[in-house]
Design an enzyme around this catalytic site. Sequence first.
Site, PDB file in Angstrom:
ATOM      1  N   ARG A 279       0.827  -1.181  -0.098  1.00 38.73           N
ATOM      2  CA  ARG A 279      -0.021  -0.182   0.073  1.00 38.73           C
ATOM      3  C   ARG A 279       0.999   1.320   0.095  1.00 38.73           C
ATOM      4  O   ARG A 279       1.780   1.370   0.765  1.00 38.73           O
ATOM      5  CB  ARG A 279      -1.098   0.077   1.198  1.00 38.73           C
ATOM      6  CG  ARG A 279      -1.865  -1.142   1.224  1.00 38.73           C
ATOM      7  CD  ARG A 279      -2.688  -1.176   2.507  1.00 38.73           C
ATOM      8  NE  ARG A 279      -3.714  -2.433   2.289  1.00 38.73           N
ATOM      9  CZ  ARG A 279      -4.607  -2.621   3.118  1.00 38.73           C
ATOM     10  NH1 ARG A 279      -5.003  -1.705   4.126  1.00 38.73           N
ATOM     11  NH2 ARG A 279      -5.410  -3.703   3.045  1.00 38.73           N
ATOM     12  N   ARG A 294       2.149   0.445  10.301  1.00 41.81           N
ATOM     13  CA  ARG A 294       1.951   1.009   8.931  1.00 41.81           C
ATOM     14  C   ARG A 294       2.935   0.983   7.983  1.00 41.81           C
ATOM     15  O   ARG A 294       3.564   1.882   7.978  1.00 41.81           O
ATOM     16  CB  ARG A 294       1.001   2.472   8.951  1.00 41.81           C
ATOM     17  CG  ARG A 294       0.393   2.891   8.114  1.00 41.81           C
ATOM     18  CD  ARG A 294      -0.096   4.323   8.174  1.00 41.81           C
ATOM     19  NE  ARG A 294      -1.138   4.421   9.190  1.00 41.81           N
ATOM     20  CZ  ARG A 294      -2.384   4.154   9.317  1.00 41.81           C
ATOM     21  NH1 ARG A 294      -3.022   3.816   7.972  1.00 41.81           N
ATOM     22  NH2 ARG A 294      -3.143   4.107  10.266  1.00 41.81           N
ATOM     23  N   GLU A 366      -6.899  -1.454  14.962  1.00 43.74           N
ATOM     24  CA  GLU A 366      -7.433  -2.338  14.067  1.00 43.74           C
ATOM     25  C   GLU A 366      -6.532  -3.558  13.590  1.00 43.74           C
ATOM     26  O   GLU A 366      -5.350  -3.283  13.528  1.00 43.74           O
ATOM     27  CB  GLU A 366      -7.802  -1.722  12.420  1.00 43.74           C
ATOM     28  CG  GLU A 366      -8.458  -2.578  11.630  1.00 43.74           C
ATOM     29  CD  GLU A 366      -8.747  -1.555  10.423  1.00 43.74           C
ATOM     30  OE1 GLU A 366      -8.811  -0.479  10.270  1.00 43.74           O
ATOM     31  OE2 GLU A 366      -8.628  -2.310   9.351  1.00 43.74           O
ATOM     32  N   SER A 369     -10.522  -6.440   9.387  1.00 45.48           N
ATOM     33  CA  SER A 369     -11.662  -5.769   8.980  1.00 45.48           C
ATOM     34  C   SER A 369     -12.321  -6.838   8.060  1.00 45.48           C
ATOM     35  O   SER A 369     -11.997  -7.225   7.259  1.00 45.48           O
ATOM     36  CB  SER A 369     -11.151  -4.506   8.006  1.00 45.48           C
ATOM     37  OG  SER A 369     -12.315  -3.698   7.707  1.00 45.48           O
ATOM     38  N   ARG A 411       0.573  -6.979  12.458  1.00 43.82           N
ATOM     39  CA  ARG A 411      -0.026  -6.115  13.560  1.00 43.82           C
ATOM     40  C   ARG A 411      -0.246  -7.149  14.825  1.00 43.82           C
ATOM     41  O   ARG A 411      -0.356  -7.039  15.845  1.00 43.82           O
ATOM     42  CB  ARG A 411      -1.446  -5.680  13.272  1.00 43.82           C
ATOM     43  CG  ARG A 411      -1.152  -4.305  12.460  1.00 43.82           C
ATOM     44  CD  ARG A 411      -2.411  -3.520  12.335  1.00 43.82           C
ATOM     45  NE  ARG A 411      -2.056  -2.067  11.454  1.00 43.82           N
ATOM     46  CZ  ARG A 411      -2.966  -1.469  10.946  1.00 43.82           C
ATOM     47  NH1 ARG A 411      -4.218  -1.558  11.361  1.00 43.82           N
ATOM     48  NH2 ARG A 411      -2.506  -0.338  10.253  1.00 43.82           N
TER      49      ARG A 411
END
Length: 446
Positions: A279, A294, A366, A369, A411
């Site tokens: 990303r 991130r 998070e 999802s 994560r």
Amino acid sequence: MTNPYLDARFQPLSGTFIMYYLRTPRDNLDAIRGQLARRGGDVPWDRLRTLIEQRRTLTGQAEQLRHELKQGSDGVAKLKREKQSADACMAAMKVIGEQIKMIEGELRNVEEALTDLNLRIPNLPHSSVPIGKDAGDNQEARRWGSPPLLTTPAKSHWELGEDLGILDFDRAAKISGARFAVLTGAGARLERALINYMLDLHTTQHGYREVLPPFLVNRTSMTATGQLPKFEEDLFRLSDEDYFLIPTAEVPVTNLHRDEILSESALPIRYAAYTPCFRREAGSYGKDTRGLIRLHQFNKVELVAFAKPDQSYEELERLTGHAEAILQGLGLHYQVVTLCTGDMGFSAAKTYDIEVWLPSQSQYREISSCSNFEGFQARRAGIRYKDAAGKKGQKTEFVHTLNGSGLAVGRTLVAILENYQQPDGSVTIPEVLRHYMGGMERIKKE
RNA sequence: GGAGAGGUGGCCGAGUGGCCGAAGGCAGCAGUUUGCUAAACUGCCGUAGGGGGAAACUUCUACCGAGGGUUCAAAUCCCUCCCUCUCCGCCA
């Protein structure tokens, strides 16, 4: 006007997509407008309505003319067989042919504009989704477990990882740049252990079929799942070829069945896939600049499901539960929140986020999802189903697609380091991972 | 990267300008028949959109890898692209 999303270099989106998509707004444009208003956003409704009208008119004209042309051409064939002159008829048909070309030219412009516009309209939220404008309006659905009792101040995962010699951000920056990480030794092995643990649980206990897909996909695939055309700036793209690095396994795995008609008896279809994800993280400058939270590249085990429409919400609950099972197995405290209309992704009709507790930040972050896209992706991708027997009256319908992280591996590693940290800086390895770690019980300074 | 061969309905496979939405076969579905799961026979059997009908159904249009072109008329001729296969080169 050219439409890159219908570029002939790749398989264009199927006719199915275009027709259905154009049809729905026409039938209940106002209803859709009302539902969409709940998520905010801007859709040029008047232009949409005009284009739909134009398309309908032009299509009617074109069909009528083509019919005349067909009849006329058959007439020519007949005359010639009977050795009669067909010159007059041929001349008349030539005129009609020219008219058709003109109308089809206009029609093409209208359809391209309409398609492009349609591709940029987000999915409609499900009625159970709370209305809100941002993450602050999300609703907590449940919590599991409790935060660990740490006897010393919680260290961040990057402190722990660097002290243990299993995380190396400096060298990652040298090799690649900011927002990359190198895992070494027990860290690399822990990441691999997590991938295996997750895949094993999903494939042996939860009924998913393992998939190892390509990590580069074409433009059509990205458009089908909704990353394009709106979010190109979030993606990495190769400069010499029109290939994109996948931001999630959702893209290749959902596209597995693009332009297919599945048999009803095969549903639901469930896949679990490990892939790295890439990303750009454009627009997130200054956020989570340290650590593994991130990154431009991270690992994820993704769950993807194709379900019958009347069973998709049941499937969403099940899928979310499967992701939760990983955290429960690892003994990590988490909460599940229902995203509000304003915080949901472009393609989703309903989304649950699973947020894991991070002691160093004293907050939930998070880690998964899980979304039901209903028919949104299926329409763009042309994924339908039909009774296997092909009985009369059996209509082909769009399936519902779902997916969820099960889980974001990096994560998860963060959560393990922080939640299982010991006063001496070592980290206890959760029971379920030990056999994947060759029996190791604790990560100590090497 | 070089040379060649191909892409037709769920599958196999005919079809080189009109009578082709497309022969034939297989699979599937419905039925008939033979005292059993096997065989034979008959019918049905692609997708999407529009019109008509309560419905069974009917009618029009589009689709033979994709896009464009030639022609009164294209699965069939021409151009571009995508994909697959074979051989050579290179490489894990």
